[in-house]
Design a protein around this motif. Structure first.
Motif, PDB file in Angstrom:
ATOM      1  N   ASN A  35      15.678  26.686   4.730  1.00 26.80           N
ATOM      2  CA  ASN A  35      16.983  27.020   5.283  1.00 26.80           C
ATOM      3  C   ASN A  35      17.462  28.378   4.771  1.00 26.80           C
ATOM      4  O   ASN A  35      17.938  29.221   5.537  1.00 26.80           O
ATOM      5  CB  ASN A  35      18.018  25.947   4.924  1.00 26.80           C
ATOM      6  CG  ASN A  35      17.864  24.688   5.749  1.00 26.80           C
ATOM      7  OD1 ASN A  35      17.286  24.710   6.836  1.00 26.80           O
ATOM      8  ND2 ASN A  35      18.364  23.579   5.236  1.00 26.80           N
ATOM      9  N   VAL A  36      17.327  28.592   3.472  1.00 24.25           N
ATOM     10  CA  VAL A  36      17.763  29.855   2.881  1.00 24.25           C
ATOM     11  C   VAL A  36      16.939  31.022   3.416  1.00 24.25           C
ATOM     12  O   VAL A  36      17.445  32.130   3.610  1.00 24.25           O
ATOM     13  CB  VAL A  36      17.689  29.778   1.338  1.00 24.25           C
ATOM     14  CG1 VAL A  36      17.918  31.155   0.711  1.00 24.25           C
ATOM     15  CG2 VAL A  36      18.710  28.785   0.805  1.00 24.25           C
ATOM     16  N   ARG A  37      15.678  30.755   3.696  1.00 19.46           N
ATOM     17  CA  ARG A  37      14.814  31.817   4.223  1.00 19.46           C
ATOM     18  C   ARG A  37      14.970  32.015   5.732  1.00 19.46           C
ATOM     19  O   ARG A  37      14.256  32.807   6.328  1.00 19.46           O
ATOM     20  CB  ARG A  37      13.348  31.495   3.900  1.00 19.46           C
ATOM     21  CG  ARG A  37      13.011  31.580   2.412  1.00 19.46           C
ATOM     22  CD  ARG A  37      11.518  31.549   2.179  1.00 19.46           C
ATOM     23  NE  ARG A  37      10.861  32.722   2.778  1.00 19.46           N
ATOM     24  CZ  ARG A  37       9.545  32.866   2.867  1.00 19.46           C
ATOM     25  NH1 ARG A  37       8.751  31.906   2.407  1.00 19.46           N
ATOM     26  NH2 ARG A  37       9.019  33.938   3.413  1.00 19.46           N
ATOM     27  N   GLY A  38      15.886  31.287   6.333  1.00 24.54           N
ATOM     28  CA  GLY A  38      16.123  31.453   7.755  1.00 24.54           C
ATOM     29  C   GLY A  38      15.072  30.827   8.633  1.00 24.54           C
ATOM     30  O   GLY A  38      14.812  31.307   9.749  1.00 24.54           O
ATOM     31  N   ARG A  39      14.469  29.733   8.158  1.00 28.26           N
ATOM     32  CA  ARG A  39      13.417  29.040   8.917  1.00 28.26           C
ATOM     33  C   ARG A  39      13.792  27.569   9.076  1.00 28.26           C
ATOM     34  O   ARG A  39      13.111  26.690   8.538  1.00 28.26           O
ATOM     35  CB  ARG A  39      12.071  29.202   8.209  1.00 28.26           C
ATOM     36  CG  ARG A  39      11.741  30.669   7.894  1.00 28.26           C
ATOM     37  CD  ARG A  39      10.360  30.844   7.309  1.00 28.26           C
ATOM     38  NE  ARG A  39      10.138  30.103   6.081  1.00 28.26           N
ATOM     39  CZ  ARG A  39       9.055  30.245   5.315  1.00 28.26           C
ATOM     40  NH1 ARG A  39       8.105  31.106   5.675  1.00 28.26           N
ATOM     41  NH2 ARG A  39       8.906  29.547   4.226  1.00 28.26           N
ATOM     42  N   PRO A  40      14.868  27.276   9.780  1.00 28.29           N
ATOM     43  CA  PRO A  40      15.360  25.886   9.859  1.00 28.29           C
ATOM     44  C   PRO A  40      14.419  24.931  10.559  1.00 28.29           C
ATOM     45  O   PRO A  40      14.578  23.707  10.415  1.00 28.29           O
ATOM     46  CB  PRO A  40      16.680  26.031  10.637  1.00 28.29           C
ATOM     47  CG  PRO A  40      16.507  27.281  11.440  1.00 28.29           C
ATOM     48  CD  PRO A  40      15.704  28.205  10.580  1.00 28.29           C
ATOM     49  N   ASP A  41      13.429  25.431  11.300  1.00 30.93           N
ATOM     50  CA  ASP A  41      12.491  24.545  11.992  1.00 30.93           C
ATOM     51  C   ASP A  41      11.254  24.219  11.156  1.00 30.93           C
ATOM     52  O   ASP A  41      10.440  23.380  11.555  1.00 30.93           O
ATOM     53  CB  ASP A  41      12.043  25.182  13.317  1.00 30.93           C
ATOM     54  CG  ASP A  41      13.190  25.334  14.305  1.00 30.93           C
ATOM     55  OD1 ASP A  41      14.102  24.483  14.282  1.00 30.93           O
ATOM     56  OD2 ASP A  41      13.176  26.302  15.082  1.00 30.93           O
ATOM     57  N   ALA A  50       7.915  31.563  -8.596  1.00 29.04           N
ATOM     58  CA  ALA A  50       8.015  32.466  -7.442  1.00 29.04           C
ATOM     59  C   ALA A  50       8.996  31.930  -6.413  1.00 29.04           C
ATOM     60  O   ALA A  50       9.764  32.698  -5.803  1.00 29.04           O
ATOM     61  CB  ALA A  50       6.640  32.668  -6.819  1.00 29.04           C
ATOM     62  N   LEU A  51       9.009  30.610  -6.193  1.00 33.87           N
ATOM     63  CA  LEU A  51       9.951  30.020  -5.246  1.00 33.87           C
ATOM     64  C   LEU A  51      11.385  30.165  -5.741  1.00 33.87           C
ATOM     65  O   LEU A  51      12.298  30.496  -4.961  1.00 33.87           O
ATOM     66  CB  LEU A  51       9.629  28.548  -5.020  1.00 33.87           C
ATOM     67  CG  LEU A  51       8.251  28.200  -4.462  1.00 33.87           C
ATOM     68  CD1 LEU A  51       8.138  26.694  -4.242  1.00 33.87           C
ATOM     69  CD2 LEU A  51       7.957  28.948  -3.180  1.00 33.87           C
ATOM     70  N   VAL A  52      11.586  29.922  -7.024  1.00 32.69           N
ATOM     71  CA  VAL A  52      12.924  30.029  -7.594  1.00 32.69           C
ATOM     72  C   VAL A  52      13.407  31.475  -7.541  1.00 32.69           C
ATOM     73  O   VAL A  52      14.561  31.751  -7.178  1.00 32.69           O
ATOM     74  CB  VAL A  52      12.927  29.497  -9.043  1.00 32.69           C
ATOM     75  CG1 VAL A  52      14.287  29.717  -9.695  1.00 32.69           C
ATOM     76  CG2 VAL A  52      12.569  28.013  -9.069  1.00 32.69           C
ATOM     77  N   GLU A  53      12.526  32.400  -7.882  1.00 34.10           N
ATOM     78  CA  GLU A  53      12.890  33.821  -7.839  1.00 34.10           C
ATOM     79  C   GLU A  53      13.229  34.254  -6.416  1.00 34.10           C
ATOM     80  O   GLU A  53      14.153  35.047  -6.200  1.00 34.10           O
ATOM     81  CB  GLU A  53      11.741  34.663  -8.394  1.00 34.10           C
ATOM     82  CG  GLU A  53      12.020  36.158  -8.434  1.00 34.10           C
ATOM     83  CD  GLU A  53      13.177  36.531  -9.338  1.00 34.10           C
ATOM     84  OE1 GLU A  53      13.828  37.556  -9.060  1.00 34.10           O
ATOM     85  OE2 GLU A  53      13.436  35.792 -10.315  1.00 34.10           O
ATOM     86  N   GLU A  54      12.514  33.740  -5.447  1.00 35.70           N
ATOM     87  CA  GLU A  54      12.787  34.086  -4.062  1.00 35.70           C
ATOM     88  C   GLU A  54      14.182  33.615  -3.654  1.00 35.70           C
ATOM     89  O   GLU A  54      14.884  34.301  -2.886  1.00 35.70           O
ATOM     90  CB  GLU A  54      11.730  33.476  -3.147  1.00 35.70           C
ATOM     91  CG  GLU A  54      11.756  34.023  -1.743  1.00 35.70           C
ATOM     92  CD  GLU A  54      10.492  33.685  -0.963  1.00 35.70           C
ATOM     93  OE1 GLU A  54      10.382  34.159   0.171  1.00 35.70           O
ATOM     94  OE2 GLU A  54       9.645  32.946  -1.497  1.00 35.70           O
ATOM     95  N   MET A  55      14.588  32.445  -4.149  1.00 35.36           N
ATOM     96  CA  MET A  55      15.939  31.975  -3.875  1.00 35.36           C
ATOM     97  C   MET A  55      16.968  32.947  -4.451  1.00 35.36           C
ATOM     98  O   MET A  55      17.974  33.269  -3.810  1.00 35.36           O
ATOM     99  CB  MET A  55      16.151  30.587  -4.492  1.00 35.36           C
ATOM    100  CG  MET A  55      15.331  29.462  -3.894  1.00 35.36           C
ATOM    101  SD  MET A  55      15.760  29.097  -2.178  1.00 35.36           S
ATOM    102  CE  MET A  55      14.587  30.152  -1.337  1.00 35.36           C
ATOM    103  N   ARG A  63      16.706  36.061  -4.975  1.00 34.38           N
ATOM    104  CA  ARG A  63      16.684  37.360  -4.302  1.00 34.38           C
ATOM    105  C   ARG A  63      17.194  37.292  -2.865  1.00 34.38           C
ATOM    106  O   ARG A  63      17.284  38.325  -2.197  1.00 34.38           O
ATOM    107  CB  ARG A  63      15.257  37.924  -4.267  1.00 34.38           C
ATOM    108  CG  ARG A  63      14.709  38.386  -5.597  1.00 34.38           C
ATOM    109  CD  ARG A  63      13.511  39.309  -5.365  1.00 34.38           C
ATOM    110  NE  ARG A  63      12.571  38.763  -4.387  1.00 34.38           N
ATOM    111  CZ  ARG A  63      11.477  38.074  -4.706  1.00 34.38           C
ATOM    112  NH1 ARG A  63      11.210  37.845  -5.962  1.00 34.38           N
ATOM    113  NH2 ARG A  63      10.673  37.622  -3.764  1.00 34.38           N
ATOM    114  N   SER A  64      17.510  36.098  -2.381  1.00 35.76           N
ATOM    115  CA  SER A  64      17.815  35.945  -0.963  1.00 35.76           C
ATOM    116  C   SER A  64      19.166  36.560  -0.615  1.00 35.76           C
ATOM    117  O   SER A  64      19.979  36.896  -1.492  1.00 35.76           O
ATOM    118  CB  SER A  64      17.818  34.465  -0.573  1.00 35.76           C
ATOM    119  OG  SER A  64      19.030  33.860  -0.967  1.00 35.76           O
ATOM    120  N   ASN A  65      19.414  36.686   0.684  1.00 32.46           N
ATOM    121  CA  ASN A  65      20.688  37.206   1.174  1.00 32.46           C
ATOM    122  C   ASN A  65      21.772  36.135   1.207  1.00 32.46           C
ATOM    123  O   ASN A  65      22.874  36.399   1.676  1.00 32.46           O
ATOM    124  CB  ASN A  65      20.512  37.781   2.589  1.00 32.46           C
ATOM    125  CG  ASN A  65      19.600  38.986   2.602  1.00 32.46           C
ATOM    126  OD1 ASN A  65      19.603  39.772   1.663  1.00 32.46           O
ATOM    127  ND2 ASN A  65      18.808  39.122   3.657  1.00 32.46           N
TER     128      ASN A  65
END
Length: 472
Positions: free
Chosen positions: A145-151, A315-320, A322-324
């Motif tokens: 969801n945070v990455r903009g991929r709700p599907d 890496a997953l936590v860091e990506e969160m 860094r998200s918009n």
């Protein structure tokens, strides 16, 4: 003193049995009941435990063959674990994890991260295995969801799998009868074939079977679309599905496909972690894979306190971070997340494992597997399989066809009943018997266990012949 203690255990069990049974039938709802006896059932009473043994309500001393539910890894009545439980409860019995924290949970997270493979260095604590798997799935959904991929929310599981009893985790289950009368999030889950070499197509090599399974996953990803699949969830060894050890190279190949398609690989190590396969985690040390998340429970406290968790890739936590969507909230937590007593017990449990028990488990496992394998001399036994200190004895009607005993699919319960009389608890699973004793078991105790199991199966064969159910 030992004789006095044993006698007191026997005396303590007997007078309570009838009273406890009556109370249970009136008031206690047992796990996994059938509709015909729900709310009116009394199961076998266990009064006390010591080492690898338990004592039932009739005073019988039994080898704890399943180690409770794959969990009493350091054995019963461990004074060090009991002492830590008392000391921590007297220091701090509870704190809310919503806006405070405690020292044992932070220390345990660091210890677990040090044992986890790759960059898995963040830990979310839960109350058990089901809530651990549920947490991993909810994190996957939040992540996409945070990455903009709700599907991108579909989850790939497998036939024969067991991942828990909460709604999402139970939706992944693929064992016979688990879902016959229960609802689930079926629209979110797709199941692959069970990776059971014993049930591979006739005439097919194990290597060809592995390649077939891997291709099935590739085809599934292509059919559904990698933009819709969020995670693959798998036990390194399918535990409650019958101790299914996948073909060599299968898990690394599945991991590669996940990487190629940005699918999170969640290793469900609720059973295989904390010593069952001789290591704190089996994913890398036994199977050569580095998952994105690992779920754990059971052996983390050796069953002395309800605790589970998820180890998540940095890496997953860091990506969160860094998200918009810096304000996006992972709105998930449990009243007993990071419980101070449970985490303190787990820290001491890790001390015990690291200071000799892991080494002992790894050293004695080959003897355990070798001795159990001798049961294949019995005509009712189709296969004995396993890894580390977990194994399954699968009974079949006919070895040539490998057909299960559909004519008496409760044969595991028959074997368990005979073994109980002889001094051994067995985990019966329809036509299979699962063994996963405490990691502290000795060679002599393994010999006792196998001898009782041999006799229990032999008596069951005699019963089936006498009833005209089997002519083997």
């Amino acid at each position: 003193m030992a004789a006095i203690r044993k006698q007191s255990m026997v005396q303590a069990g007997r007078p309570r049995a009838n009273t406890t049974e009556e109370i249970a039938r009136r008031h206690l709802l047992q796990p996994w009941p059938v509709a015909g006896s729900i709310g009116a059932e009394a199961r076998g009473l266990i009064g006390e435990g010591d080492g690898i043994y338990v004592v039932d309500g009739e005073g019988r001393r039994l080898i704890d063959g399943p180690a409770g539910m794959w969990c009493t890894n350091v054995g019963h009545r461990n004074q060090e674990l009991a002492g830590v439980m008392y000391e921590q409860a007297m220091a701090l019995s509870y704190n809310t994890p919503w806006y405070t924290m405690n020292e044992p949970s932070a220390a345990l997270a660091a210890r677990i991260a040090a044992h986890a493979p790759g960059d898995l260095d963040h830990v979310f604590f839960t109350t058990g295995g089901s809530s651990a798997v549920e947490t991993a799935l909810r994190f996957m959904q939040f992540y996409n969801n945070v990455r903009g991929r709700p599907d991108k929310k579909m989850v790939v599981s497998r036939g024969g799998a067991y991942h828990g009893s909460t709604y999402l985790s139970a939706s992944l289950n693929g064992r016979p009868r688990d879902r016959d009368w229960m609802d689930g999030a079926d629209g979110l889950v797709v199941k692959l074939s069970c990776p059971d070499p014993f049930r591979r197509p006739a005439g097919m090599s194990v290597e060809a079977f592995r390649d077939l399974l891997v291709q099935e996953f590739r085809d599934t990803v292509e059919r559904i679309g990698p933009d819709r699949i969020g995670a693959f969830v798998g036990e390194p060894v399918m535990a409650s599905g019958g101790v299914i050890v996948p073909p060599e190279g299968y898990l690394p190949a599945i991991r590669d496909i996940c990487r190629e398609n940005d699918i999170l690989f969640i290793a469900d190590e609720v059973v295989t972690a904390f010593g069952r396969l001789g290591h704190v985690f089996a994913s890398k040390d036994v199977f050569g894979i580095e998952p994105d998340m690992i779920t754990f429970a059971k052996g983390v406290t050796s069953g002395y306190f309800p605790l589970g968790g998820v180890v998540i890739s940095g890496a997953l936590v860091e990506e969160m971070r860094r998200s918009n969507h810096a304000d996006a909230m992972f709105a998930h937590g449990l009243t007993y997340s990071s419980h101070p007593v449970g985490c303190a017990v787990a820290l001491k449990n890790l001390d015990l494992l690291e200071n000799g028990i892991l080494e002992h488990a790894g050293a004695i496992a080959p003897y355990f597997q070798q001795r159990l394998k001798t049961l294949e001399e019995l005509p009712l036994v189709g296969e004995v399989r396993g890894l580390g200190l977990m194994a399954c004895v699968e009974c079949v009607a006919d070895r040539e066809s490998r057909n299960p005993l559909a004519l008496d699919n409760e044969v595991g319960k028959r074997i368990d009943a005979h073994c109980h009389e002889l001094g051994l608890l067995v985990r019966p699973l329809i036509h299979m018997c699962v063994m996963s004793p405490p990691l502290i078991i000795t060679r002599d105790q393994i010999d006792d266990m196998v001898a009782i199991l041999h006799e229990g199966i032999s008596r069951t064969m005699d019963d089936l012949r006498a009833e005209g159910l089997w002519q083997g």
